[in-house]
Motif scaffolding. Structure first.
Motif, PDB file in Angstrom:
ATOM      1  N   ASP A 119     -16.594 -12.822   6.377  1.00  0.00           N
ATOM      2  CA  ASP A 119     -16.324 -12.015   5.189  1.00  0.00           C
ATOM      3  C   ASP A 119     -14.879 -12.153   4.710  1.00  0.00           C
ATOM      4  OD1 ASP A 119     -14.980 -10.701   7.165  1.00  0.00           O
ATOM      5  OD2 ASP A 119     -15.924  -8.743   6.841  1.00  0.00           O
ATOM      6  N   MET A 120     -14.074 -12.948   5.423  1.00  0.00           N
ATOM      7  CA  MET A 120     -12.674 -13.188   5.040  1.00  0.00           C
ATOM      8  C   MET A 120     -11.949 -11.867   4.787  1.00  0.00           C
ATOM      9  SD  MET A 120     -12.945 -16.581   2.615  1.00  0.00           S
ATOM     10  CE  MET A 120     -14.047 -17.947   3.016  1.00  0.00           C
ATOM     11  N   ALA A 121     -11.897 -11.039   5.822  1.00  0.00           N
ATOM     12  CA  ALA A 121     -11.288  -9.704   5.723  1.00  0.00           C
ATOM     13  C   ALA A 121      -9.820  -9.815   5.324  1.00  0.00           C
ATOM     14  CB  ALA A 121     -11.413  -8.987   7.069  1.00  0.00           C
ATOM     15  N   PRO A 122      -9.296  -8.803   4.618  1.00  0.00           N
ATOM     16  CA  PRO A 122      -7.866  -8.813   4.243  1.00  0.00           C
ATOM     17  C   PRO A 122      -6.965  -8.908   5.459  1.00  0.00           C
ATOM     18  CG  PRO A 122      -9.050  -7.066   3.085  1.00  0.00           C
ATOM     19  CD  PRO A 122      -9.992  -7.594   4.125  1.00  0.00           C
ATOM     20  N   HIS A 123      -5.783  -9.454   5.269  1.00  0.00           N
ATOM     21  CA  HIS A 123      -4.750  -9.492   6.302  1.00  0.00           C
ATOM     22  C   HIS A 123      -3.785  -8.345   6.061  1.00  0.00           C
ATOM     23  CE1 HIS A 123      -5.441 -14.132   6.751  1.00  0.00           C
ATOM     24  NE2 HIS A 123      -6.497 -13.424   7.044  1.00  0.00           N
ATOM     25  N   TRP A 124      -3.405  -7.673   7.141  1.00  0.00           N
ATOM     26  CA  TRP A 124      -2.495  -6.531   7.046  1.00  0.00           C
ATOM     27  C   TRP A 124      -1.214  -6.824   7.814  1.00  0.00           C
ATOM     28  CZ3 TRP A 124      -3.595  -2.271   4.091  1.00  0.00           C
ATOM     29  CH2 TRP A 124      -4.919  -2.146   3.646  1.00  0.00           C
ATOM     30  N   GLN A 166       0.828  -1.197   0.000  1.00  0.00           N
ATOM     31  CA  GLN A 166       0.000   0.000   0.000  1.00  0.00           C
ATOM     32  C   GLN A 166       0.874   1.264   0.000  1.00  0.00           C
ATOM     33  OE1 GLN A 166      -3.550  -0.570  -0.178  1.00  0.00           O
ATOM     34  NE2 GLN A 166      -2.499  -2.487  -0.650  1.00  0.00           N
ATOM     35  N   PRO A 167       0.295   2.419  -0.368  1.00  0.00           N
ATOM     36  CA  PRO A 167       1.080   3.664  -0.401  1.00  0.00           C
ATOM     37  C   PRO A 167       1.769   3.990   0.925  1.00  0.00           C
ATOM     38  CG  PRO A 167      -1.008   3.969  -1.531  1.00  0.00           C
ATOM     39  CD  PRO A 167      -1.072   2.615  -0.903  1.00  0.00           C
ATOM     40  N   ASP A 168       1.161   3.551   2.053  1.00  0.00           N
ATOM     41  CA  ASP A 168       1.782   3.833   3.354  1.00  0.00           C
ATOM     42  C   ASP A 168       2.835   2.799   3.745  1.00  0.00           C
ATOM     43  OD1 ASP A 168       0.264   1.609   3.976  1.00  0.00           O
ATOM     44  OD2 ASP A 168      -0.983   2.597   5.490  1.00  0.00           O
ATOM     45  N   GLY A 169       3.098   1.843   2.834  1.00  0.00           N
ATOM     46  CA  GLY A 169       4.130   0.844   3.089  1.00  0.00           C
ATOM     47  C   GLY A 169       3.622  -0.435   3.713  1.00  0.00           C
ATOM     48  N   ARG A 170       2.364  -0.447   4.181  1.00  0.00           N
ATOM     49  CA  ARG A 170       1.828  -1.681   4.753  1.00  0.00           C
ATOM     50  C   ARG A 170       1.529  -2.703   3.658  1.00  0.00           C
ATOM     51  NH1 ARG A 170      -3.068  -1.219   8.605  1.00  0.00           N
ATOM     52  NH2 ARG A 170      -3.902   0.122   6.956  1.00  0.00           N
ATOM     53  N   LEU A 171       1.503  -3.952   4.052  1.00  0.00           N
ATOM     54  CA  LEU A 171       1.215  -5.033   3.114  1.00  0.00           C
ATOM     55  C   LEU A 171      -0.208  -5.513   3.316  1.00  0.00           C
ATOM     56  CD1 LEU A 171       4.489  -7.161   3.499  1.00  0.00           C
ATOM     57  CD2 LEU A 171       4.054  -5.262   1.921  1.00  0.00           C
ATOM     58  N   LYS A 172      -0.918  -5.705   2.217  1.00  0.00           N
ATOM     59  CA  LYS A 172      -2.295  -6.184   2.260  1.00  0.00           C
ATOM     60  C   LYS A 172      -2.391  -7.486   1.487  1.00  0.00           C
ATOM     61  CE  LYS A 172      -6.978  -4.866   0.719  1.00  0.00           C
ATOM     62  NZ  LYS A 172      -7.746  -3.851  -0.040  1.00  0.00           N
ATOM     63  N   ILE A 173      -2.978  -8.508   2.120  1.00  0.00           N
ATOM     64  CA  ILE A 173      -3.219  -9.786   1.452  1.00  0.00           C
ATOM     65  C   ILE A 173      -4.725 -10.039   1.472  1.00  0.00           C
ATOM     66  CG2 ILE A 173      -2.841 -12.277   1.500  1.00  0.00           C
ATOM     67  CD1 ILE A 173      -0.092 -11.784   2.632  1.00  0.00           C
TER      68      ILE A 173
END
Length: 244
Positions: free
Chosen positions: A238-243, A125-132
Protein backbone atom coordinates in the motif's frame (compact mmCIF):
# COMPACT_ATOMS: atom_id res chain seq x y z
CA UNK A 1 6.97 37.09 -8.71
CA UNK A 2 3.59 37.20 -10.43
CA UNK A 3 1.83 35.38 -7.58
CA UNK A 4 2.31 34.35 -3.96
CA UNK A 5 1.11 31.36 -1.98
CA UNK A 6 -1.70 32.43 0.32
CA UNK A 7 -2.09 32.21 4.07
CA UNK A 8 0.48 30.11 5.89
CA UNK A 9 1.39 28.05 2.81
CA UNK A 10 4.29 30.26 1.73
CA UNK A 11 5.97 30.04 5.16
CA UNK A 12 5.21 26.31 5.38
CA UNK A 13 6.88 25.83 1.99
CA UNK A 14 9.99 27.72 3.10
CA UNK A 15 10.09 25.67 6.31
CA UNK A 16 9.71 22.45 4.35
CA UNK A 17 12.65 23.38 2.11
CA UNK A 18 14.73 23.60 5.26
CA UNK A 19 13.38 20.22 6.39
CA UNK A 20 14.47 18.70 3.06
CA UNK A 21 17.96 20.12 3.59
CA UNK A 22 18.06 18.62 7.08
CA UNK A 23 17.05 15.22 5.68
CA UNK A 24 19.90 15.40 3.18
CA UNK A 25 22.25 16.07 6.08
CA UNK A 26 20.85 13.47 8.49
CA UNK A 27 19.98 10.60 6.16
CA UNK A 28 22.87 10.96 3.73
CA UNK A 29 25.57 12.78 5.70
CA UNK A 30 25.89 15.50 3.03
CA UNK A 31 26.80 19.04 3.98
CA UNK A 32 26.90 22.35 2.18
CA UNK A 33 30.12 24.32 2.35
CA UNK A 34 28.78 27.84 2.72
CA UNK A 35 25.35 29.13 1.76
CA UNK A 36 23.35 28.01 -1.26
CA UNK A 37 21.53 30.95 -2.82
CA UNK A 38 19.14 30.72 -5.73
CA UNK A 39 16.70 33.09 -7.41
CA UNK A 40 13.16 31.69 -7.44
CA UNK A 41 10.69 33.07 -9.99
CA UNK A 42 6.95 32.53 -9.43
CA UNK A 43 5.35 33.05 -12.85
CA UNK A 44 1.59 33.20 -13.34
CA UNK A 45 1.17 32.31 -17.03
CA UNK A 46 2.55 29.30 -18.88
CA UNK A 47 3.53 31.37 -21.94
CA UNK A 48 5.63 33.67 -19.75
CA UNK A 49 7.21 30.65 -18.08
CA UNK A 50 8.13 29.17 -21.44
CA UNK A 51 9.61 32.47 -22.60
CA UNK A 52 11.62 32.61 -19.38
CA UNK A 53 13.12 29.23 -20.28
CA UNK A 54 13.79 30.22 -23.91
CA UNK A 55 15.62 33.36 -22.74
CA UNK A 56 17.99 31.21 -20.68
CA UNK A 57 18.48 27.90 -22.46
CA UNK A 58 17.00 28.51 -25.92
CA UNK A 59 14.16 26.02 -25.63
CA UNK A 60 11.12 25.16 -23.53
CA UNK A 61 8.50 22.48 -23.01
CA UNK A 62 4.79 22.69 -22.29
CA UNK A 63 5.17 19.64 -20.05
CA UNK A 64 7.22 21.43 -17.37
CA UNK A 65 5.61 22.86 -14.23
CA UNK A 66 8.95 24.09 -12.92
CA UNK A 67 12.64 24.06 -13.79
CA UNK A 68 16.03 24.49 -12.14
CA UNK A 69 18.82 25.90 -14.30
CA UNK A 70 22.21 25.26 -12.65
CA UNK A 71 24.11 27.50 -15.08
CA UNK A 72 22.29 30.61 -13.86
CA UNK A 73 21.35 29.26 -10.41
CA UNK A 74 17.68 30.02 -11.01
CA UNK A 75 14.40 28.24 -10.41
CA UNK A 76 11.08 29.09 -12.04
CA UNK A 77 7.66 27.66 -11.22
CA UNK A 78 4.45 28.65 -12.96
CA UNK A 79 0.94 28.62 -11.49
CA UNK A 80 -0.07 25.45 -13.30
CA UNK A 81 -2.77 24.29 -10.87
CA UNK A 82 -5.71 25.88 -9.11
CA UNK A 83 -4.74 23.84 -6.06
CA UNK A 84 -2.01 25.87 -4.35
CA UNK A 85 -0.71 22.79 -2.54
CA UNK A 86 0.23 21.26 -5.89
CA UNK A 87 2.12 24.40 -6.89
CA UNK A 88 3.90 24.32 -3.51
CA UNK A 89 4.90 20.71 -4.24
CA UNK A 90 6.52 21.86 -7.47
CA UNK A 91 8.52 24.44 -5.50
CA UNK A 92 9.68 21.69 -3.11
CA UNK A 93 10.58 19.48 -6.10
CA UNK A 94 12.76 22.15 -7.70
CA UNK A 95 14.27 23.10 -4.32
CA UNK A 96 15.37 19.50 -3.85
CA UNK A 97 17.16 19.75 -7.21
CA UNK A 98 18.94 22.90 -6.00
CA UNK A 99 20.08 21.25 -2.77
CA UNK A 100 21.24 17.99 -4.35
CA UNK A 101 23.07 19.90 -7.08
CA UNK A 102 24.96 21.84 -4.40
CA UNK A 103 25.62 18.73 -2.32
CA UNK A 104 26.23 16.13 -5.01
CA UNK A 105 26.34 17.63 -8.53
CA UNK A 106 27.41 14.35 -10.16
CA UNK A 107 24.36 12.38 -8.99
CA UNK A 108 22.77 10.42 -11.87
CA UNK A 109 19.58 11.87 -13.27
CA UNK A 110 17.40 9.02 -11.94
CA UNK A 111 18.54 9.81 -8.42
CA UNK A 112 18.11 13.57 -8.87
CA UNK A 113 14.55 13.11 -10.12
CA UNK A 114 13.74 10.33 -7.69
CA UNK A 115 14.69 12.38 -4.63
CA UNK A 116 12.97 15.51 -5.98
CA UNK A 117 9.71 13.60 -6.52
CA UNK A 118 10.05 11.88 -3.15
CA UNK A 119 10.50 15.09 -1.19
CA UNK A 120 7.85 17.10 -3.07
CA UNK A 121 5.04 15.49 -1.03
CA UNK A 122 6.62 16.48 2.31
CA UNK A 123 4.11 18.06 4.71
CA UNK A 124 4.62 19.26 8.27
CA UNK A 125 1.88 17.96 10.56
CA UNK A 126 0.33 19.99 13.43
CA UNK A 127 2.39 17.97 15.93
CA UNK A 128 5.60 18.91 14.11
CA UNK A 129 6.23 15.52 12.52
CA UNK A 130 7.01 15.28 8.83
CA UNK A 131 4.90 13.15 6.51
CA UNK A 132 5.98 12.07 3.03
CA UNK A 133 3.21 10.40 1.02
CA UNK A 134 3.36 8.20 -2.05
CA UNK A 135 3.14 10.07 -5.33
CA UNK A 136 -0.41 9.28 -6.49
CA UNK A 137 0.06 9.05 -10.24
CA UNK A 138 3.35 7.20 -9.93
CA UNK A 139 1.98 4.70 -7.41
CA UNK A 140 -0.96 3.90 -9.67
CA UNK A 141 1.25 3.53 -12.76
CA UNK A 142 3.69 1.19 -11.01
CA UNK A 143 0.91 -1.06 -9.75
CA UNK A 144 -0.78 -1.09 -13.18
CA UNK A 145 2.52 -2.09 -14.81
CA UNK A 146 2.88 -4.93 -12.31
CA UNK A 147 -0.62 -6.20 -13.08
CA UNK A 148 0.12 -6.05 -16.81
CA UNK A 149 3.62 -7.55 -16.34
CA UNK A 150 5.14 -4.47 -17.99
CA UNK A 151 7.27 -3.16 -15.11
CA UNK A 152 10.90 -2.65 -16.14
CA UNK A 153 13.41 -4.61 -14.05
CA UNK A 154 15.70 -2.60 -11.80
CA UNK A 155 18.64 -4.35 -13.44
CA UNK A 156 17.59 -2.78 -16.75
CA UNK A 157 16.64 0.56 -15.24
CA UNK A 158 19.82 1.08 -13.21
CA UNK A 159 21.91 0.08 -16.23
CA UNK A 160 20.69 3.10 -18.23
CA UNK A 161 23.07 6.04 -18.51
CA UNK A 162 21.88 9.64 -18.25
CA UNK A 163 21.64 10.06 -22.03
CA UNK A 164 19.38 7.00 -22.38
CA UNK A 165 17.25 8.17 -19.44
CA UNK A 166 16.77 11.64 -20.91
CA UNK A 167 15.99 10.26 -24.36
CA UNK A 168 13.15 8.16 -22.94
CA UNK A 169 11.90 11.11 -20.90
CA UNK A 170 11.91 13.42 -23.93
CA UNK A 171 9.79 10.85 -25.77
CA UNK A 172 7.21 11.36 -22.98
CA UNK A 173 7.74 7.80 -21.80
CA UNK A 174 6.42 7.55 -18.22
CA UNK A 175 9.02 4.98 -17.14
CA UNK A 176 12.05 7.21 -16.37
CA UNK A 177 10.35 9.58 -13.90
CA UNK A 178 7.95 7.04 -12.42
CA UNK A 179 10.57 4.38 -11.70
CA UNK A 180 12.94 7.08 -10.40
CA UNK A 181 10.35 7.96 -7.77
CA UNK A 182 9.53 4.32 -7.04
CA UNK A 183 13.18 3.26 -6.66
CA UNK A 184 13.92 6.18 -4.34
CA UNK A 185 10.74 5.80 -2.26
CA UNK A 186 11.44 2.07 -1.90
CA UNK A 187 15.01 2.67 -0.74
CA UNK A 188 13.83 5.35 1.71
CA UNK A 189 11.22 2.95 3.14
CA UNK A 190 13.64 0.88 5.22
CA UNK A 191 17.04 1.24 6.95
CA UNK A 192 18.95 -1.00 4.52
CA UNK A 193 17.69 1.08 1.59
CA UNK A 194 18.53 4.39 3.26
CA UNK A 195 22.01 3.04 4.04
CA UNK A 196 22.46 2.07 0.38
CA UNK A 197 21.35 5.52 -0.81
CA UNK A 198 23.62 7.19 1.73
CA UNK A 199 26.63 5.23 0.49
CA UNK A 200 25.80 6.02 -3.16
CA UNK A 201 25.76 9.75 -2.37
CA UNK A 202 28.87 9.50 -0.21
CA UNK A 203 30.67 7.79 -3.11
CA UNK A 204 29.65 10.64 -5.41
CA UNK A 205 30.73 13.32 -2.95
CA UNK A 206 34.05 11.83 -1.87
CA UNK A 207 35.36 9.93 -4.88
CA UNK A 208 33.05 11.08 -7.74
CA UNK A 209 32.14 7.40 -8.18
CA UNK A 210 28.75 7.00 -9.83
CA UNK A 211 26.40 4.23 -8.63
CA UNK A 212 26.99 1.65 -11.34
CA UNK A 213 25.06 -1.60 -11.36
CA UNK A 214 28.16 -3.34 -10.05
CA UNK A 215 28.53 -0.86 -7.17
CA UNK A 216 24.86 -1.20 -6.20
CA UNK A 217 25.27 -4.99 -6.35
CA UNK A 218 28.02 -4.60 -3.76
CA UNK A 219 26.18 -2.07 -1.57
CA UNK A 220 22.76 -3.73 -1.25
CA UNK A 221 22.77 -6.85 0.95
CA UNK A 222 22.00 -9.78 -1.32
CA UNK A 223 22.88 -7.83 -4.45
CA UNK A 224 20.67 -6.78 -7.34
CA UNK A 225 18.58 -9.97 -7.24
CA UNK A 226 17.59 -9.30 -3.63
CA UNK A 227 17.05 -5.60 -4.43
CA UNK A 228 14.63 -6.51 -7.22
CA UNK A 229 12.78 -8.99 -5.01
CA UNK A 230 12.41 -6.46 -2.19
CA UNK A 231 11.40 -3.70 -4.62
CA UNK A 232 8.73 -5.87 -6.24
CA UNK A 233 7.22 -6.74 -2.85
CA UNK A 234 7.21 -3.07 -1.85
CA UNK A 235 5.64 -2.05 -5.19
CA UNK A 236 2.73 -4.43 -4.52
CA UNK A 237 2.15 -2.94 -1.05
CA UNK A 238 0.00 0.00 0.00
CA UNK A 239 3.10 2.26 -0.01
CA UNK A 240 2.34 3.71 3.43
CA UNK A 241 3.50 7.29 4.16
CA UNK A 242 6.94 7.82 5.67
CA UNK A 243 7.11 9.67 8.98
CA UNK A 244 10.07 11.58 10.40
Amino acid sequence: QDFTLSGDLQQQTLDNINHIYQRYRRDFGLDLHGTAEVNLYLIEKQDDFQQWMVDRIGSSSRHYAGVFIPATNEVAVWQWADNEQQVAQTILHESSHVLLYQLSPLAPVWLQEGLAQYFQTLETQPDGRLKISALDDAQQRVQTWIEQERLITLRQYLSMDDAQWRKMAHQLNAIPYTVAWATTAFLMSKPVGRSTLRQMLQDLEKTHQRPTLQRIEHLYPGGISRLEYDFFRWAQSDMAPHWY
